[in-house]
Design an enzyme around this catalytic site. Structure first.
Site, PDB file in Angstrom:
ATOM      1  N   HIS A 108       0.789  -1.298  -0.077  1.00  0.00           N
ATOM      2  CA  HIS A 108       0.019  -0.016  -0.062  1.00  0.00           C
ATOM      3  C   HIS A 108       0.971   1.122  -0.028  1.00  0.00           C
ATOM      4  O   HIS A 108       2.164   1.317   0.518  1.00  0.00           O
ATOM      5  CB  HIS A 108      -0.865  -0.140   1.130  1.00  0.00           C
ATOM      6  CG  HIS A 108      -1.901   1.033   1.160  1.00  0.00           C
ATOM      7  ND1 HIS A 108      -1.889   2.458   1.472  1.00  0.00           N
ATOM      8  CD2 HIS A 108      -3.277   1.102   0.452  1.00  0.00           C
ATOM      9  CE1 HIS A 108      -2.893   3.075   1.095  1.00  0.00           C
ATOM     10  NE2 HIS A 108      -3.754   2.411   0.776  1.00  0.00           N
ATOM     11  N   GLU A 177      -3.745   2.241  -7.305  1.00  0.00           N
ATOM     12  CA  GLU A 177      -4.317   3.258  -6.577  1.00  0.00           C
ATOM     13  C   GLU A 177      -3.270   4.429  -6.683  1.00  0.00           C
ATOM     14  O   GLU A 177      -2.287   4.508  -6.175  1.00  0.00           O
ATOM     15  CB  GLU A 177      -4.391   2.816  -4.821  1.00  0.00           C
ATOM     16  CG  GLU A 177      -5.154   1.722  -4.569  1.00  0.00           C
ATOM     17  CD  GLU A 177      -5.417   1.726  -3.198  1.00  0.00           C
ATOM     18  OE1 GLU A 177      -6.616   1.658  -2.955  1.00  0.00           O
ATOM     19  OE2 GLU A 177      -4.505   1.752  -2.331  1.00  0.00           O
TER      20      GLU A 177
HETATM   21  P1  PGA Z   1      -9.735   6.077  -0.054  1.00  0.00           P
HETATM   22  O1  PGA Z   1      -8.292   5.000   0.329  1.00  0.00           O
HETATM   23  O2  PGA Z   1     -10.673   5.097  -0.591  1.00  0.00           O
HETATM   24  O3  PGA Z   1     -10.036   6.520   1.448  1.00  0.00           O
HETATM   25  O4  PGA Z   1      -9.205   7.070  -0.904  1.00  0.00           O
HETATM   26  C1  PGA Z   1      -8.031   4.012  -0.560  1.00  0.00           C
HETATM   27  C2  PGA Z   1      -6.945   3.131  -0.011  1.00  0.00           C
HETATM   28  O5  PGA Z   1      -5.966   3.785   0.310  1.00  0.00           O
HETATM   29  O6  PGA Z   1      -7.016   1.975  -0.116  1.00  0.00           O
END
Ligand code: PGA
Length: 258
Positions: A108, A177
């Site tokens: 992440h 992401e």
């Molecule tokens: P968010 O986070 O939906 O709050 O933007 C996504 C993540 O970090 O997996």
């Protein structure tokens, strides 16, 4: 239709929050199954802080018996690349195994940023997760600076190649992401998400010869924007942070994704 709906609780939540979450999610799920013919459903999971995995598994086992199709799995948020050793504070994949937990997030961006995790570490962790029967959700994503300098496709290609080196891709999921979309309320355009997710699939095919890799999108997903995202051809699912913390909102993400 999306095939994976994953929540990432990050460092939030409590036992009481889990109680309320399961109550809210399953009140909606039971009602939904009564009123709709439910055939195919996504794999739905929440990745909770590791200290709550055992308790969340207990709740999942209890609540999953109330529904026919809509079930909730539990995942972790990180695991170590070794099974055991002198690594104070770290979490072995064996610990997750013990509670029957089947998924874990690796790489992440918050771990890359605050815990200095490199692509090499992410690949080692993902390999060890799979060795221990966990499916890793391997996260990748570019910063705003990289996006603005138009280096994002090249950057992600390299991140995919390095973070997935040696990983058995038949048993892994990728989550794209963009760092600038996480927790900011800013979401890339649907065209940009589609472009990147299909780029990632093309890189995986070219570099590793794997065709059917699942690629999720994550970053400010909520019930009000899931519909467009879930219709995209190269989006196999979503990884949801903030909006996964409330059972009702998370359920609404599922409903609006249909
Ligand atoms: P968010 O986070 O939906 O709050 O933007 C996504 C993540 O970090 O997996």
């Amino acid at each position: 239709m999306i095939s994976v709906l994953a929540g990432n609780w990050k460092m939030y939540g409590s036992k009481e929050d889990l109680n309320v979450w399961f109550e809210d999610f399953f009140r909606n799920a039971v009602e939904f199954e009564k009123n709709n013919l439910v055939e195919e459903v996504p794999t739905i999971m929440i990745c909770v802080p590791s200290i709550y995995v055992e308790y969340a598994m207990q709740l999942a086992n209890e609540y999953n018996s109330k529904t026919n199709k809509l079930k909730v799995f539990i995942g972790g948020q990180d695991c170590h690349y070794e099974d055991k050793g002198a690594f104070t504070g770290n979490i072995s994949p064996l610990f997750f195994n013990e509670f029957g937990c089947k998924y874990v997030i690796t790489g992440h961006s918050e771990r890359r940023q605050y815990e200095s995790e490199t692509d090499e570490i992410v690949s080692k962790k993902s390999i060890n997760a799979i060795k221990n029967f966990l499916t890793p959700l391997v996260c990748i994503g570019e910063s705003l600076e990289i996006r603005e300098s138009k280096q994002h496709l090249e950057f992600i290609k390299e991140q995919v190649i390095k973070s997935l080196k040696g990983v058995d891709l038949e048993n892994a999921i990728i989550a794209y992401e963009p760092v600038w979309a996480i927790g900011t309320g800013k979401v890339p355009s649907l065209e940009d998400i589609e472009e990147m997710n299909s780029h990632i699939k093309a890189v995986v095919l070219e570099e590793f010869g794997i065709k059917n890799i699942k690629v999720l999108y994550g970053g400010s997903v909520k019930s009000s924007n899931i519909n467009g995202i879930s219709q995209l051809k190269s989006v196999d699912g979503v990884l949801v942070g903030g909006a996964s913390l409330k059972g009702e909102e998370f359920f609404n993400i599922f409903r609006n994704s249909l």
